[in-house]
Design an enzyme around this catalytic site. Structure first.
Site, PDB file in Angstrom:
ATOM      1  N   CYS A 113      -1.987 -13.811  11.316  1.00  0.00           N
ATOM      2  CA  CYS A 113      -1.989 -12.809  10.227  1.00  0.00           C
ATOM      3  C   CYS A 113      -0.881 -13.047   9.193  1.00  0.00           C
ATOM      4  CB  CYS A 113      -1.864 -11.403  10.796  1.00  0.00           C
ATOM      5  SG  CYS A 113      -3.233 -10.973  11.874  1.00  0.00           S
ATOM      6  N   HIS A 279      -0.130  -7.735   4.177  1.00  0.00           N
ATOM      7  CA  HIS A 279      -1.161  -7.977   5.186  1.00  0.00           C
ATOM      8  C   HIS A 279      -1.717  -6.624   5.624  1.00  0.00           C
ATOM      9  CE1 HIS A 279      -3.280  -9.111   8.719  1.00  0.00           C
ATOM     10  NE2 HIS A 279      -2.384  -8.595   9.550  1.00  0.00           N
ATOM     11  N   ASN A 309      -8.773  -5.432   9.766  1.00  0.00           N
ATOM     12  CA  ASN A 309      -7.800  -6.518   9.720  1.00  0.00           C
ATOM     13  C   ASN A 309      -8.552  -7.848   9.826  1.00  0.00           C
ATOM     14  OD1 ASN A 309      -5.846  -8.426  10.199  1.00  0.00           O
ATOM     15  ND2 ASN A 309      -4.812  -7.305  11.840  1.00  0.00           N
TER      16      ASN A 309
END
Ligand code: UT7
Length: 352
Positions: A113, A279, A309
């Site tokens: 990520c 993020h 996500n």
């Protein structure tokens, strides 16, 4: 200093969205819980047979089109995924092949990520070294393969059939993780900015291997002989294990430090920054980082409600949306920040 800037962006998500309520058909979860704890309303899943290389190639094609360049001008790829089509190799070569880019070097990075700030720093360093001039940075993830259910027809509402109590219990055991992730890709083309002082400035990046198991996949591990066994599947070790609280605390503590350090390094204030492109792991994480830095909510845009996500995809997807709807403008100061498995985290400053 080359100062690569972004000359084109693209993003791609597969198929129709799957809502929080859709997931209730396969596990004990709750739309209100997911919205309140994460900000997520829906996510997309790549269908069987579609992997992160395909998602990445589709996003990249849109970025190339937006940049208005001949694809052959791309002379390096930096690709990021934690869900490659195969355990090895990574997806960079397949992205190049799908786009017809020829045998250009395709570097795969494994920062999960946190990949995009790393990827942009690497792209800039490659340009400084004279190894590249037009770089495709692509972050793509296809998490559907590690979801803790097999009844996809039930998830998609294609049947009235109920899942077995065993399947329901199995998925529920991983609900804290399973509701978070969605599939998608974001891509950007980077090239030296024609405007002096514009482009990549620098990054503050870190890795803490002591937290490698903060989120990781225990199955398919080369600590074992063989690295994959039926018992691993019995234990559902294809599903990542995640210490959500630890990651949450790490993000909230470590990301503001990186952002402040970068500002100090470049003599800019938090007020000088036009957009904080974060993020998208959890809206509550970004709200806590925002509060710690005392920055206004409007400067930290979110799209997690629609995508969940998407790991290496998030920052590219968000930037593409913001470039296309005109929020991101040339000359603006952007601060990217992210934290992901590894543990990898950090922030990056660029004048767009
Ligand atoms: O992208 C980088 C990697 N990931 C992250 O950065 C994730 C960071 N962490 C987080 O976002 C949060 O820790 C989570 C969203 C994963 C979890 O939120 P939390 O506030 O830490 O909840 P929790 O795990 O402590 O769970 C609280 C309760 C538990 O029930 P009890 O024990 O209090 O009765 C869970 O069983 O919520 C329950 N729960 C759920 N309930 C409904 C956990 N997941 C779910 C769910 N639906 N999906």
């Amino acid at each position: 200093m080359p100062g690569l800037t972004i000359i084109g962006t693209g993003h791609y998500v597969p198929g129709d969205p799957v809502t929080n309520d859709d997931l209730k058909r396969v596990m004990d979860t709750d739309d209100a819980w997911i919205r309140q704890r994460t900000g997520i309303h829906q996510r997309y899943y790549a269908p069987e047979g579609v992997g992160s290389s395909e998602l990445g190639a589709k996003a990249s094609a849109l970025a190339i089109e937006a940049a208005g360049i001949d694809p052959k001008e791309i002379d390096y790829i930096v690709a990021a995924t934690m869900t490659a089509d195969y355990v090895f190799p990574g997806i960079g070569g397949q992205v190049a092949e799908k786009l017809g880019l020829g045998w250009i070097p395709a570097l795969d990075i494994r920062q999960q990520c946190a990949a995009i700030p790393y990827a942009i720093q690497v792209a800039d360093a490659l340009a400084t070294a004279g190894a590249a001039s037009t770089v495709l940075v692509v972050g793509a993830d296809a998490h559907a393969g590690f979801m803790p259910w097999t009844d996809w027809d039930v998830v998609y509402g294609k049947t009235e059939r109920k899942v077995s109590p065993e399947a329901y219990a199995r998925a529920t055991a991983h609900r804290g993780l399973a509701v978070l992730f969605g599939d998608g890709a974001g891509a950007m083309i980077l090239r030296k900015s024609p405007t002096p002082g514009h482009g990549f400035m620098s990054a503050d990046l870190h890795t803490d291997g002591a937290l490698a198991e903060g989120i990781y996949i225990p199955g398919g591990s080369f600590l074992n002989r063989p690295y994959w066994t039926p018992e691993m599947y019995e234990r559902q070790e294809q599903v990542p294990r995640m210490n959500g609280r630890e990651l949450f605390k790490s993000a909230v503590k470590r990301l503001p430090v990186s952002v402040r350090k970068l500002c100090k390094r470049h003599g800019v204030t938090l007020d000088d920054i036009d957009w904080f492109i974060a993020h998208q792991a959890n809206d509550r994480i970004n709200a806590a980082v925002r509060d710690a830095l005392k920055i206004p909510a409007e400067k930290v845009p979110s799209n997690i409600a629609r995508f969940g996500n998407t790991s290496a995809g998030t920052i590219g997807i968000l930037m593409d949306e913001m470039v296309r709807d005109g929020r991101i403008q040339r000359g603006q100061l952007l601060c990217l920040f992210a934290l992901g498995a590894g543990l990898n985290w950090g922030a990056l400053l660029m004048r767009y």
